[in-house]
Design a protein around this motif. Structure first.
Motif, PDB file in Angstrom:
ATOM      1  N   LEU A 153      35.323 -83.300  71.596  1.00 36.21           N
ATOM      2  CA  LEU A 153      36.431 -83.588  72.509  1.00 36.21           C
ATOM      3  C   LEU A 153      36.548 -82.514  73.585  1.00 36.21           C
ATOM      4  O   LEU A 153      36.719 -82.801  74.788  1.00 36.21           O
ATOM      5  N   ALA A 154      36.435 -81.271  73.154  1.00 37.57           N
ATOM      6  CA  ALA A 154      36.538 -80.179  74.115  1.00 37.57           C
ATOM      7  C   ALA A 154      35.394 -80.232  75.115  1.00 37.57           C
ATOM      8  O   ALA A 154      35.570 -79.980  76.328  1.00 37.57           O
ATOM      9  N   ALA A 155      34.185 -80.573  74.647  1.00 38.67           N
ATOM     10  CA  ALA A 155      33.046 -80.656  75.565  1.00 38.67           C
ATOM     11  C   ALA A 155      33.234 -81.795  76.554  1.00 38.67           C
ATOM     12  O   ALA A 155      32.908 -81.662  77.760  1.00 38.67           O
ATOM     13  N   VAL A 158      35.773 -80.740  79.263  1.00 34.12           N
ATOM     14  CA  VAL A 158      35.173 -79.849  80.250  1.00 34.12           C
ATOM     15  C   VAL A 158      34.317 -80.650  81.222  1.00 34.12           C
ATOM     16  O   VAL A 158      34.328 -80.434  82.456  1.00 34.12           O
ATOM     17  N   THR A 159      33.561 -81.604  80.688  1.00 35.73           N
ATOM     18  CA  THR A 159      32.699 -82.426  81.529  1.00 35.73           C
ATOM     19  C   THR A 159      33.543 -83.258  82.498  1.00 35.73           C
ATOM     20  O   THR A 159      33.175 -83.439  83.690  1.00 35.73           O
ATOM     21  N   LEU A 178      40.102 -75.187  79.682  1.00 35.24           N
ATOM     22  CA  LEU A 178      39.371 -76.194  78.895  1.00 35.24           C
ATOM     23  C   LEU A 178      38.018 -75.642  78.411  1.00 35.24           C
ATOM     24  O   LEU A 178      37.565 -75.926  77.288  1.00 35.24           O
ATOM     25  N   GLU A 179      37.363 -74.869  79.278  1.00 38.52           N
ATOM     26  CA  GLU A 179      36.090 -74.284  78.853  1.00 38.52           C
ATOM     27  C   GLU A 179      36.293 -73.311  77.698  1.00 38.52           C
ATOM     28  O   GLU A 179      35.486 -73.237  76.765  1.00 38.52           O
ATOM     29  N   GLN A 184      35.881 -72.162  71.827  1.00 36.97           N
ATOM     30  CA  GLN A 184      36.555 -71.944  70.539  1.00 36.97           C
ATOM     31  C   GLN A 184      36.248 -73.080  69.557  1.00 36.97           C
ATOM     32  O   GLN A 184      36.041 -72.850  68.354  1.00 36.97           O
ATOM     33  N   ALA A 185      36.222 -74.292  70.050  1.00 34.61           N
ATOM     34  CA  ALA A 185      35.902 -75.432  69.184  1.00 34.61           C
ATOM     35  C   ALA A 185      34.468 -75.335  68.660  1.00 34.61           C
ATOM     36  O   ALA A 185      34.172 -75.674  67.499  1.00 34.61           O
ATOM     37  N   ARG A 186      33.582 -74.871  69.575  1.00 37.43           N
ATOM     38  CA  ARG A 186      32.182 -74.718  69.137  1.00 37.43           C
ATOM     39  C   ARG A 186      32.060 -73.635  68.067  1.00 37.43           C
ATOM     40  O   ARG A 186      31.337 -73.791  67.076  1.00 37.43           O
TER      41      ARG A 186
END
Length: 387
Positions: A153-155, A158-159, A178-179, A184-186
């Motif tokens: 979701l975070a990726a 960002v996209t 967002l990045e 952090q999610a990664r």
């Protein structure tokens, strides 16, 4: 007036009766002829018997009854608790002979059983931990799935926001936020993956611990088996039917393992060892009949069979075999042991003991043609060698 007439001499009577004298001479001549004929017939019969039978009979008085006596010795050490037999007693196979105090070995068996219980409990505890760890693995997998979803979701965010921030529709601060959330999610995803890996490896570790506990249990079972064997070995039993001899064990005595306590002479293993001269062995073969006369049984003849012939003379198997290559030499006829099986009933065997002297006679007529065959073979070999 006295009577002075003398009696006629004996010659006068013989002269007076010549027929009687001739008859006596005839009887004497006939008696001598009959005696000579009897002696001649007896000589012929004895000579024929010797030629047909006697010369094939090989005898020796250097013979003795033997038996493969069994030495009774303990497998374990300890104090003798009981002695069940007396000197010269007849025993049956499996009958108890001696008992060694079993308490030390029973304690070792109990200790081994306790170790088995500990190992089983440890294995069961590790098994429960493995079941718990399976739940931890499932939890780690769920956390990994959640972290993966958040990272995806975070990726995507960002996209989606990157072109908007480039066009000015969204601020760059929002894109940077967002990045950061995507990073952090990664990281959270990587942590969840590591937690799952650790949980799975923990299962493998617990399984190894369970195998170790099971191996300890197997080792304890082996110790228990050895301890039970030692407990059983505290009772020495007769391996065969026989008679007790040379008993040297007493109650209360401390005995070491492999120490001779007594000997057991088997009841059915008596045989004769006859030491024949080497000049007598030419026709002796296994399977030939034997007549055995025991000194202790006067007038009794036992029958047997040649079982085997030793592969060397008695001198060769002595502790110090003779070496005749040096010094003066005097030829001495050597003797070779011949083992003879004796056919005797239980009553007779009960009277026979090892060491008794006997006289053995082997009937070698079955091999009377052997020497001629050997001689013919050697002559043929000599002829072939001379060609």
């Amino acid at each position: 007036m006295s009577d002075t007439t003398a009696a006629p001499p004996p010659e006068s009577h013989e002269a007076a009766d010549p027929a009687k004298t001739a008859r006596r001479k005839l009887i004497l001549r006939r008696a001598l002829l009959i005696a000579g004929a009897v002696l001649l017939i007896a000589g012929v019969v004895l000579g024929a018997r010797h030629f047909i039978y006697g010369r094939y009979q090989q005898s020796t008085d250097d013979a003795f009854i033997q038996s493969d006596a069994i030495t009774v010795a303990p497998k374990v050490s300890g104090y003798v608790d009981r002695v069940f037999v007396t000197d010269n007693q007849e025993v049956k196979a499996g009958q108890p002979l001696v008992q060694i105090d079993p308490r030390d070995y029973s304690a070792q068996a109990a200790q081994a059983r306790a170790q088995i219980d500990v190992a089983m409990a440890s294995a069961a505890g590790v098994g429960a931990q493995i079941e718990e760890q399976f739940a931890a693995v499932d939890q780690a997998r769920a956390q990994l799935a959640s972290a993966r979803a958040e990272a995806d979701l975070a990726a995507r965010e960002v996209t989606r926001y990157r072109p908007l921030a480039a066009s000015g529709a969204e601020t760059r601060e929002r894109l940077a936020q967002l990045e950061t959330q995507a990073v952090q999610a990664r990281a959270k995803l990587d942590a969840a993956q590591a937690s799952l890996t650790a949980a799975e490896r923990r299962v493998a570790t617990l399984r190894a611990q369970r195998q170790q506990a099971q191996a300890q249990g197997e080792a304890a079972r082996a110790q228990l088996s050895a301890a039970r064997t030692d407990v059983e070995a505290t009772i020495l039993r007769a391996p065969v039917d026989g008679r007790v001899g040379n008993k040297g064990v007493r109650q209360g005595q401390f005995v070491q393992a492999s120490t001779r306590l007594m000997s057991l002479v088997p009841a059915n293993s008596l045989y004769v060892v006859a030491n024949f001269k080497e000049t007598q062995l030419g026709l002796i073969r296994p399977g030939q009949p034997v007549t055995v006369e025991v000194d202790a049984l006067d007038g009794v003849e036992l029958h047997g069979v040649v079982e085997s012939i030793a592969p060397g003379t008695g001198a060769q198997f002595s502790v110090l075999p003779p070496q005749n290559a040096t010094g003066n030499f005097t030829k001495i006829v050597q003797r070779v042991p011949v083992r003879i099986t004796v056919n005797a009933g239980p009553e007779t065997r009960a009277l026979l003991v090892p060491g008794m002297s006997v006289e053995a006679t082997v009937d070698t007529r079955s091999a009377k043609a052997a020497i001629d065959a050997i001689r013919d073979e050697q002559e043929r070999r000599n002829e072939r060698a001379g060609r």
